[in-house]
Design an enzyme around this catalytic site. Structure first.
Site, mmCIF file in Angstrom:
data_model
loop_
_atom_site.group_PDB
_atom_site.id
_atom_site.type_symbol
_atom_site.label_atom_id
_atom_site.label_comp_id
_atom_site.label_asym_id
_atom_site.label_seq_id
_atom_site.Cartn_x
_atom_site.Cartn_y
_atom_site.Cartn_z
ATOM 1 N N PRO A 71 5.802 -11.589 1.424
ATOM 2 C CA PRO A 71 4.574 -11.998 2.111
ATOM 3 C C PRO A 71 3.432 -12.102 1.096
ATOM 4 O O PRO A 71 3.224 -11.199 0.289
ATOM 5 C CB PRO A 71 4.313 -10.854 3.095
ATOM 6 C CG PRO A 71 5.578 -10.074 3.147
ATOM 7 C CD PRO A 71 6.264 -10.267 1.846
ATOM 8 N N ALA A 83 -0.728 -13.218 1.044
ATOM 9 C CA ALA A 83 -1.895 -13.606 1.830
ATOM 10 C C ALA A 83 -2.373 -14.993 1.422
ATOM 11 O O ALA A 83 -2.524 -15.290 0.233
ATOM 12 C CB ALA A 83 -3.021 -12.592 1.632
ATOM 13 N N CYS A 124 0.678 -3.078 -1.038
ATOM 14 C CA CYS A 124 -0.502 -3.845 -1.452
ATOM 15 C C CYS A 124 -1.418 -2.978 -2.321
ATOM 16 O O CYS A 124 -1.795 -1.875 -1.923
ATOM 17 C CB CYS A 124 -1.263 -4.345 -0.230
ATOM 18 S SG CYS A 124 -2.691 -5.365 -0.638
ATOM 19 N N GLY A 153 9.532 -7.918 -8.525
ATOM 20 C CA GLY A 153 8.756 -7.803 -9.751
ATOM 21 C C GLY A 153 9.372 -8.564 -10.900
ATOM 22 O O GLY A 153 10.488 -8.260 -11.337
ATOM 23 N N ARG A 204 5.220 -14.270 -6.679
ATOM 24 C CA ARG A 204 4.486 -15.235 -7.500
ATOM 25 C C ARG A 204 5.383 -16.285 -8.150
ATOM 26 O O ARG A 204 4.934 -17.389 -8.456
ATOM 27 C CB ARG A 204 3.710 -14.489 -8.596
ATOM 28 C CG ARG A 204 2.607 -13.577 -8.078
ATOM 29 C CD ARG A 204 2.034 -12.729 -9.216
ATOM 30 N NE ARG A 204 3.022 -11.840 -9.790
ATOM 31 C CZ ARG A 204 3.032 -11.437 -11.061
ATOM 32 N NH1 ARG A 204 2.108 -11.875 -11.898
ATOM 33 N NH2 ARG A 204 3.957 -10.615 -11.503
#
Length: 382
Positions: A25, A27, A110, A214, A238
């Site tokens: 997820p 944002a 987060c 990661g 990412r």
């Protein structure tokens, strides 16, 4: 031994993906349009943006708009954030009773200050009994919906919480545990410590999937993470920004097939067009007809990373107001360019490590179950 025999499908509750991959997820990123684009590339679990338990319970209009899944999306995976066991329990009960999702993931990873200063996200597992109560409240109210947790190594190098938190979560009945192998203090900087994922895999019963997160920026990274740590699947964040075809690469790699050739700029342009169309379809309203294409602007730089586009074209692409305008600007480029090798590797936010902002006296007593005053955030999205 082929890759397809080395890597097992990923099971979360009753749901199985032949490709052991989860979209993290993010944002402002993992809305219904982006998730559909990624699903068109390859198999996996695709999780929506973070939803707050308070926003769900209080029927916040923004939260309700964010709970949007395509008709063919299965399973519908929702990530929930909360600091109050009562609110979390009520929120998960709403999800179950109203059939809002098929899988609930809980955010304990987060690291952003607006979350940790309220005791949420990566700060919360330090309060081990409060963490346990929140997870139990979710599982107890989920019915047949599988609940999973995503966490970080800990607050900082002096306060690792992931092993204790994972064991408490498993004891509460979660279906899987995911670890972003950085501390909250690292944020997105430095290198993920994959050895922590291996230690977590050893500490959790074999029947509970452990997912690693990661520094997965390529299919090779994903295979290396599974091989080195023994984890059951990877979580990609990412690495897919401006590269949704990464999920096609991952599907091929885990199945033991050759990876597709990297896309030309022409193929990247077609993907950008599709992405923009999906964002318009998902986000456009009569009151705000350009909302979707405006959201596309931030993706353009990720898609074009490494390509010699030129500053003026990049500036104009950052101001697009229609899909036609996007197509026109991109079509003027040399579309036969091959994908630049320098575009591989890390992308998105990285930043620098820093002190984790916490509620006052948060570190005094890890067994304190008091919910911080004003901890529950109304608005969703992280």
């Amino acid at each position: 031994m082929t890759a397809s025999t080395r890597y097992r499908p990923l099971r979360i509750g009753p749901f199985v993906s032949e490709t052991p991959v989860v979209l993290a997820p993010m944002a402002g990123i993992t809305n219904a349009g982006f998730r559909r684009l990624c699903r068109e590339q390859g198999a996996g679990f695709y999780v929506c943006e973070m939803i707050t338990s308070r926003g769900l319970v209080e029927k916040n209009p923004l939260t309700r708009r964010m709970i949007a899944f395509s008709d063919d999306e299965s399973p519908r995976s929702m990530q929930l954030y909360g600091v109050d066991p009562v609110a979390m329990g009520r929120a998960v009960r709403i999800v179950a009773e109203e059939g809002l999702a098929d899988h609930v993931d809980m955010n304990f990873g987060c690291p952003v200050p607006k979350v940790t200063r309220k005791g949420g996200g990566a700060a919360l597992p330090y309060k081990r009994r409060l963490f346990e109560a929140i997870v139990m409240a979710a599982v107890d109210n989920a019915g047949s919906i599988p609940v999973t947790v995503k966490m970080r190594i800990g607050i900082d190098d002096g306060r690792h919480t992931y092993l204790d938190a994972a064991q408490r979560a498993v004891g509460a009945g979660v279906a899987a545990v995911a670890l972003h192998a950085r501390t909250a203090a690292q944020r997105y900087s430095g290198t993920a410590d994959w050895s922590a994922i291996a230690r977590l895999r050893d500490a959790v019963p074999a029947e509970i999937p452990v997912l690693g997160n990661g520094d997965v920026f390529s299919a090779a990274d994903a295979l290396a993470m599974v091989d080195r740590t023994g984890c059951d699947g990877v979580v990609v964040g990412r690495g897919c920004l401006g590269r949704p075809w990464l999920f096609g690469d991952l599907e091929a790699a885990f199945a033991g097939r050759p990876l597709p050739e990297p896309p030309t700029l022409r193929q990247v342009a077609a993907t950008m067009h599709r992405h923009a169309e999906l964002l318009e379809e998902h986000m456009r309203t009569d009151a705000d007809p350009t909302k979707g294409i405006r959201d596309m602007r931030k993706h353009v730089a990720w898609y074009l990373k490494g390509f010699p586009v030129g500053p003026e074209v990049r500036r104009r692409l950052g101001l697009i107001n229609s899909v036609d305008e996007l197509d026109e600007l991109v079509s003027a480029l040399d579309l036969d360019q091959r994908f630049p090798p320098e575009a591989d590797g890390p992308r998105g936010r990285q930043g620098s490590p820093g002190r984790v902002v916490l509620p006052e006296h948060w570190l005094d007593d890890p067994d304190d179950v008091t919910v911080p005053l004003g901890a529950e955030m109304e608005n969703s999205g992280g």
